[in-house]
Enzyme design. Structure first.
Site, PDB file in Angstrom:
ATOM      1  N   ASN A 119       0.872  -1.185   0.000  1.00 31.78           N
ATOM      2  CA  ASN A 119       0.000   0.000   0.000  1.00 31.78           C
ATOM      3  C   ASN A 119       0.905   1.230   0.000  1.00 31.78           C
ATOM      4  O   ASN A 119       1.456   1.595   1.028  1.00 31.78           O
ATOM      5  CB  ASN A 119      -0.898  -0.013   1.253  1.00 31.78           C
ATOM      6  N   TRP A 120       1.051   1.827  -1.176  1.00 35.04           N
ATOM      7  CA  TRP A 120       1.958   2.983  -1.285  1.00 35.04           C
ATOM      8  C   TRP A 120       1.345   4.256  -0.709  1.00 35.04           C
ATOM      9  O   TRP A 120       2.016   5.289  -0.649  1.00 35.04           O
ATOM     10  CB  TRP A 120       2.323   3.220  -2.756  1.00 35.04           C
ATOM     11  N   LYS A 121       0.075   4.198  -0.374  1.00 39.02           N
ATOM     12  CA  LYS A 121      -0.636   5.393   0.116  1.00 39.02           C
ATOM     13  C   LYS A 121      -0.439   6.536  -0.888  1.00 39.02           C
ATOM     14  O   LYS A 121      -0.316   6.282  -2.089  1.00 39.02           O
ATOM     15  CB  LYS A 121      -0.158   5.778   1.515  1.00 39.02           C
ATOM     16  N   HIS A 136      -9.537   0.915   4.827  1.00 34.13           N
ATOM     17  CA  HIS A 136      -8.266   1.180   5.506  1.00 34.13           C
ATOM     18  C   HIS A 136      -8.526   2.169   6.643  1.00 34.13           C
ATOM     19  O   HIS A 136      -9.374   3.061   6.521  1.00 34.13           O
ATOM     20  CB  HIS A 136      -7.257   1.773   4.505  1.00 34.13           C
ATOM     21  N   GLU A 146      -7.032   4.692   7.606  1.00 31.48           N
ATOM     22  CA  GLU A 146      -6.894   6.116   7.236  1.00 31.48           C
ATOM     23  C   GLU A 146      -8.169   6.616   6.562  1.00 31.48           C
ATOM     24  O   GLU A 146      -8.554   7.776   6.722  1.00 31.48           O
ATOM     25  CB  GLU A 146      -5.652   6.303   6.343  1.00 31.48           C
ATOM     26  N   GLU A 185      -5.340  -4.871  10.856  1.00 33.72           N
ATOM     27  CA  GLU A 185      -4.379  -3.773  11.003  1.00 33.72           C
ATOM     28  C   GLU A 185      -4.705  -2.978  12.262  1.00 33.72           C
ATOM     29  O   GLU A 185      -5.559  -2.079  12.231  1.00 33.72           O
ATOM     30  CB  GLU A 185      -4.469  -2.837   9.796  1.00 33.72           C
ATOM     31  N   GLY A 245       2.085   2.723  10.539  1.00 33.11           N
ATOM     32  CA  GLY A 245       2.965   3.866  10.322  1.00 33.11           C
ATOM     33  C   GLY A 245       3.647   4.372  11.584  1.00 33.11           C
ATOM     34  O   GLY A 245       4.191   5.470  11.608  1.00 33.11           O
ATOM     35  N   SER A 304       3.316  -1.663  10.427  1.00 27.89           N
ATOM     36  CA  SER A 304       4.767  -1.577  10.597  1.00 27.89           C
ATOM     37  C   SER A 304       5.498  -2.896  10.323  1.00 27.89           C
ATOM     38  O   SER A 304       6.484  -3.214  10.994  1.00 27.89           O
ATOM     39  CB  SER A 304       5.112  -1.033  11.992  1.00 27.89           C
ATOM     40  N   GLY A 318       4.731   1.677   4.652  1.00 23.99           N
ATOM     41  CA  GLY A 318       6.023   2.352   4.516  1.00 23.99           C
ATOM     42  C   GLY A 318       7.123   1.495   3.893  1.00 23.99           C
ATOM     43  O   GLY A 318       7.839   1.947   2.990  1.00 23.99           O
TER      44      GLY A 318
HETATM   45  C1  PEP Z   1      -0.855   0.283   5.860  1.00 23.21           C
HETATM   46  O1  PEP Z   1      -0.863   1.390   5.346  1.00 23.21           O
HETATM   47  O2  PEP Z   1      -1.755  -0.517   5.596  1.00 23.21           O
HETATM   48  C2  PEP Z   1       0.233  -0.043   6.767  1.00 23.21           C
HETATM   49  C3  PEP Z   1       0.182  -1.186   7.393  1.00 23.21           C
HETATM   50  O3  PEP Z   1       1.238   0.876   6.896  1.00 23.21           O
HETATM   51  P1  PEP Z   1       2.679   0.647   7.597  1.00 23.21           P
HETATM   52  O4  PEP Z   1       3.209  -0.666   7.080  1.00 23.21           O
HETATM   53  O5  PEP Z   1       3.486   1.803   7.193  1.00 23.21           O
HETATM   54  O6  PEP Z   1       2.420   0.565   9.068  1.00 23.21           O
END
Ligand code: PEP
Length: 252
Positions: free
Chosen positions: A11-13, A97, A99, A169, A175, A214, A236
């Site tokens: 997931n590049w966001k 997600h 976010e 998640e 993040g 993470s 990330g």
């Molecule tokens: C995500 O955006 O789904 C995610 C898990 O981000 P990160 O790996 O940066 O925590």
């Protein structure tokens, strides 16, 4: 028990430029050439889907989107429909997600609508569930995750989950560099599978439940070794080819 092929989804966001994603994708393609273990999916921002659709052709790497509209078509300025994602060869779409839930007010009901829209259009939704830190501390993790999943089941039916992926998640791990321990994650994954088994044992056995929060090259192998963890949703760390490739290998 069915064999569940692990999935690692990037997931590049809202990151990257055309100039930065081209070498990133090429490095990922090169790194995975010899490796047919885990399934790998890349979820770039919408505007780069066309570019990636071309780059990923015949590589075996799947394309996914980060979001979709809950409507099929019409006067919804700025939205992108499931049909449009299909036009660009998307196989997956991330739904719900944290976010989107937190920053854009997506309720359980909206997430369920988006999930149904994806299923009806032949996309595989990766539906994200997870608790805030306060909820974990109040021992409400299972209540929250069950509520989020129930909304989807109520809208689309449990059989729809046969064509879906779940990502657990924990919001406090996204993040933040703070990962759930493998045991913490496994506990919730097992809870999710057991809850689904009460509706349909076949669906519960077959569905892939990814961990996200993470994940990096150093912690991936231990997380993925847990019985009910079938890969990862990676934010990330998916922006760095070497790091992401190491995570993909850990899932193999
Ligand atoms: C995500 O955006 O789904 C995610 C898990 O981000 P990160 O790996 O940066 O925590």
């Amino acid at each position: 028990m069915p064999q569940r092929r692990p999935l690692v989804a990037a997931n590049w966001k809202m990151n990257g430029t055309l100039a930065s994603i081209r070498p990133l994708v090429r490095a990922i393609i090169d790194g995975l050439r010899e490796d047919a273990g885990a399934e790998v999916a890349l979820c770039p921002p919408f505007v780069y889907l066309g570019e990636l659709a071309g780059l990923l052709e015949e590589t075996g790497i799947a394309l996914g989107a980060q979001n979709l509209s809950r409507h099929a078509a019409g006067a919804y300025t700025g939205e992108v429909s499931a049909g449009m994602l299909k036009d660009y060869n998307c196989r997956y779409v991330i739904v719900g997600h944290s976010e989107r839930r937190t920053l854009y007010g997506e309720t359980d009901g909206v997430v369920a609508e988006k999930f149904a829209q994806a299923i009806e259009s032949g996309l595989i939704p990766v539906v994200c569930v997870g608790e805030y830190l306060e909820e974990r501390e109040a021992d409400e993790t299972e209540i929250v995750v069950a509520r989020q999943l129930d909304a989807v089941i109520k809208r689309a039916g449990v059989s729809a989950l046969a064509g879906a992926v779940i990502a657990y998640e924990p919001v406090w791990a996204i993040g933040t560099g703070r990962t759930a321990s493998p045991e913490q994650a496994q506990e919730v994954h097992a809870f999710i599978r057991l809850s689904l088994a009460r509706h349909d044992a076949g669906v519960a056995d077959a569905i892939r439940i990814l961990y996200g929060g993470s994940v990096n090259a150093a912690n991936a192998a231990e997380l993925f070794s847990m019985t009910d963890i079938d890969g990862g949703l990676v934010g990330g760390a998916s922006l760095d080819a070497e790091e992401f490739l190491a995570i993909c290998r850990a899932a193999t």
